[in-house]
Design a protein around this motif. Sequence first.
Motif, PDB file in Angstrom:
ATOM      1  N   GLY A  23      74.003  40.042  22.264  1.00 24.01           N
ATOM      2  CA  GLY A  23      73.667  39.248  21.232  1.00 24.01           C
ATOM      3  C   GLY A  23      74.778  38.696  20.435  1.00 24.01           C
ATOM      4  O   GLY A  23      74.802  37.409  20.179  1.00 24.01           O
ATOM      5  N   SER A  24      75.756  39.581  20.184  1.00 21.29           N
ATOM      6  CA  SER A  24      76.958  38.868  19.642  1.00 21.29           C
ATOM      7  C   SER A  24      77.604  38.090  20.491  1.00 21.29           C
ATOM      8  O   SER A  24      78.590  37.152  19.918  1.00 21.29           O
ATOM      9  N   LYS A  25      77.709  38.221  21.765  1.00 19.86           N
ATOM     10  CA  LYS A  25      78.304  37.298  22.603  1.00 19.86           C
ATOM     11  C   LYS A  25      77.320  35.989  22.897  1.00 19.86           C
ATOM     12  O   LYS A  25      77.747  35.404  23.925  1.00 19.86           O
ATOM     13  N   ASN A  26      76.318  35.991  22.542  1.00 18.92           N
ATOM     14  CA  ASN A  26      75.309  34.957  22.708  1.00 18.92           C
ATOM     15  C   ASN A  26      75.024  34.876  24.141  1.00 18.92           C
ATOM     16  O   ASN A  26      75.098  33.692  24.791  1.00 18.92           O
ATOM     17  N   PHE A  32      75.550  41.361  32.254  1.00 19.12           N
ATOM     18  CA  PHE A  32      76.155  42.037  31.148  1.00 19.12           C
ATOM     19  C   PHE A  32      75.388  43.301  30.838  1.00 19.12           C
ATOM     20  O   PHE A  32      76.001  44.300  30.981  1.00 19.12           O
ATOM     21  N   MET A  33      74.069  43.331  30.680  1.00 18.99           N
ATOM     22  CA  MET A  33      73.369  44.337  30.221  1.00 18.99           C
ATOM     23  C   MET A  33      73.248  45.459  31.421  1.00 18.99           C
ATOM     24  O   MET A  33      73.436  46.745  31.161  1.00 18.99           O
ATOM     25  N   LYS A  34      73.172  44.885  32.641  1.00 20.17           N
ATOM     26  CA  LYS A  34      73.261  45.888  33.851  1.00 20.17           C
ATOM     27  C   LYS A  34      74.570  46.805  33.824  1.00 20.17           C
ATOM     28  O   LYS A  34      74.527  47.896  34.112  1.00 20.17           O
ATOM     29  N   GLU A  35      75.664  46.007  33.662  1.00 16.62           N
ATOM     30  CA  GLU A  35      76.934  46.530  33.498  1.00 16.62           C
ATOM     31  C   GLU A  35      77.233  47.518  32.364  1.00 16.62           C
ATOM     32  O   GLU A  35      77.866  48.616  32.729  1.00 16.62           O
ATOM     33  N   CYS A  36      76.830  47.010  31.515  1.00 12.37           N
ATOM     34  CA  CYS A  36      76.816  47.801  30.204  1.00 12.37           C
ATOM     35  C   CYS A  36      76.014  49.347  30.169  1.00 12.37           C
ATOM     36  O   CYS A  36      76.448  50.117  29.753  1.00 12.37           O
ATOM     37  N   LEU A  37      74.851  49.154  30.539  1.00  9.85           N
ATOM     38  CA  LEU A  37      74.022  50.224  30.760  1.00  9.85           C
ATOM     39  C   LEU A  37      74.496  51.240  31.979  1.00  9.85           C
ATOM     40  O   LEU A  37      74.100  52.331  31.901  1.00  9.85           O
ATOM     41  N   SER A  38      75.001  50.794  32.907  1.00  8.51           N
ATOM     42  CA  SER A  38      75.585  51.647  33.967  1.00  8.51           C
ATOM     43  C   SER A  38      76.778  52.473  33.713  1.00  8.51           C
ATOM     44  O   SER A  38      77.058  53.485  34.381  1.00  8.51           O
TER      45      SER A  38
END
Length: 111
Positions: A88-91, A100-106
Motif C-alpha cells: 500500500g505504501s508503494k502504491n 510483490f505480495m507473492k515475493e514478500c510472503l514467500s
Amino acid sequence: MKKLLSLLAIAGLALSFTAQAADAPAAGAAAPAKAPTAQQSRMKTCNADAGNKNLKGDERKAFMKECLSADKQAKQQDKMKSCNAEAGSKNLKGDARKAFMKECLSNKPAG
C-alpha cells in the motif's frame, strides 16, 4: 550344583551393577543442558494448558493440534499485514501488487 548356581547369581548381580555404573555419567562430567527449542517450549505450554483443562483422548489431541498451530497462524497473519501495508505504501496495483505480495510472503521471516 548349589555352589554353581550361587556363583552364577552373584556374577549376574555383579555384571548388572557394573552395567549400571557404566551407563551413569561421571559425577563431575555432567553434560551441559541445552536450551529448549521454540517447538519444545510451545509443546510444554500447550501440554500444561491441556492438563489444566483436564483434557483426555481425542479432545486433548484436538486441543494440542490447535494450540501448536496457533503460533504459525499468528506469524502468517502478521506477515500478511506487513506485506499488505508495504504494498500500500508503494502504491502497487494489479500484477505489480500480486508479484510483490507473492515475493514478500514467500520470504522467510527474519530471525
